[in-house]
Design a protein around this motif. Structure first.
Motif, PDB file in Angstrom:
ATOM      1  N   LEU A   3       1.126  -1.375  -0.302  1.00 30.79           N
ATOM      2  CA  LEU A   3       0.228  -0.005   0.168  1.00 30.79           C
ATOM      3  C   LEU A   3       0.727   1.407   0.120  1.00 30.79           C
ATOM      4  O   LEU A   3       2.023   1.571   1.012  1.00 30.79           O
ATOM      5  N   THR A   4       0.869   2.722  -0.554  1.00 30.08           N
ATOM      6  CA  THR A   4       1.124   3.694  -0.583  1.00 30.08           C
ATOM      7  C   THR A   4       0.282   4.214  -0.750  1.00 30.08           C
ATOM      8  O   THR A   4      -1.560   4.664  -0.963  1.00 30.08           O
ATOM      9  N   LEU A   5       0.606   5.796   0.325  1.00 29.63           N
ATOM     10  CA  LEU A   5      -0.702   6.682   0.489  1.00 29.63           C
ATOM     11  C   LEU A   5      -0.635   7.664  -0.549  1.00 29.63           C
ATOM     12  O   LEU A   5       0.955   7.591  -1.243  1.00 29.63           O
ATOM     13  N   ALA A   6      -2.039   8.422  -0.986  1.00 29.62           N
ATOM     14  CA  ALA A   6      -1.612   9.366  -1.455  1.00 29.62           C
ATOM     15  C   ALA A   6      -0.360  10.267  -0.824  1.00 29.62           C
ATOM     16  O   ALA A   6      -0.307  10.899  -0.086  1.00 29.62           O
ATOM     17  N   GLY A  45       5.901  -2.794   3.529  1.00 23.50           N
ATOM     18  CA  GLY A  45       5.434  -3.483   2.306  1.00 23.50           C
ATOM     19  C   GLY A  45       5.184  -5.151   2.529  1.00 23.50           C
ATOM     20  O   GLY A  45       5.434  -5.731   1.108  1.00 23.50           O
ATOM     21  N   ALA A  46       4.313  -4.998   3.482  1.00 27.23           N
ATOM     22  CA  ALA A  46       4.148  -6.685   3.761  1.00 27.23           C
ATOM     23  C   ALA A  46       2.792  -6.618   2.818  1.00 27.23           C
ATOM     24  O   ALA A  46       2.399  -5.672   2.019  1.00 27.23           O
ATOM     25  N   ASP A  47       2.124  -7.533   2.190  1.00 30.28           N
ATOM     26  CA  ASP A  47       1.468  -8.123   2.152  1.00 30.28           C
ATOM     27  C   ASP A  47      -0.221  -8.132   2.186  1.00 30.28           C
ATOM     28  O   ASP A  47      -0.079  -8.326   3.581  1.00 30.28           O
ATOM     29  N   HIS A  48      -1.293  -8.446   1.784  1.00 33.35           N
ATOM     30  CA  HIS A  48      -2.717  -8.149   2.258  1.00 33.35           C
ATOM     31  C   HIS A  48      -2.414  -9.991   3.918  1.00 33.35           C
ATOM     32  O   HIS A  48      -2.790  -9.540   4.542  1.00 33.35           O
ATOM     33  N   HIS A  49      -2.202 -10.951   2.503  1.00 35.27           N
ATOM     34  CA  HIS A  49      -1.702 -11.896   3.988  1.00 35.27           C
ATOM     35  C   HIS A  49      -0.840 -11.785   4.115  1.00 35.27           C
ATOM     36  O   HIS A  49      -0.983 -12.516   5.509  1.00 35.27           O
TER      37      HIS A  49
END
Length: 85
Positions: A3-6, A45-49
């Motif tokens: 995820l990246t913040l706007a 950097g973690a993905d959803h899982h």
């Protein structure tokens, strides 16, 4: 997926979690301690899982519930245009 913040979103930690200020729209989004924990994991950097697994370890919740919580947070942040996957 991480995820990246706007670009116009500024995170500020509080004693109860994190506030995300959308400077462009003049709105804010408040996260509790659990939401803050997940946001940091995803931004690091973690993905959803991976974020769901971290949530399970930290809070001892069911994996299906953890995955649903991660998805709900990501969906809410992207719908509010505060972040992008």
């Amino acid at each position: 997926m991480t995820l990246t913040l706007a670009p116009d979103v500024v995170p500020t930690d509080t004693e109860h979690g994190t506030v995300l200020l959308d400077e462009r729209r003049g709105r804010y989004f408040k996260l509790n301690a659990t939401g803050t924990f997940l946001l940091r994991a995803l931004l690091d950097g973690a993905d959803h899982h991976q974020a769901a697994a971290l949530l399970c370890r930290r809070y001892g919740i069911d994996p299906a519930r953890a995955q649903a919580d991660v998805s709900a947070l990501v969906d809410a942040l992207t719908a509010a245009k505060l972040a992008r996957p």
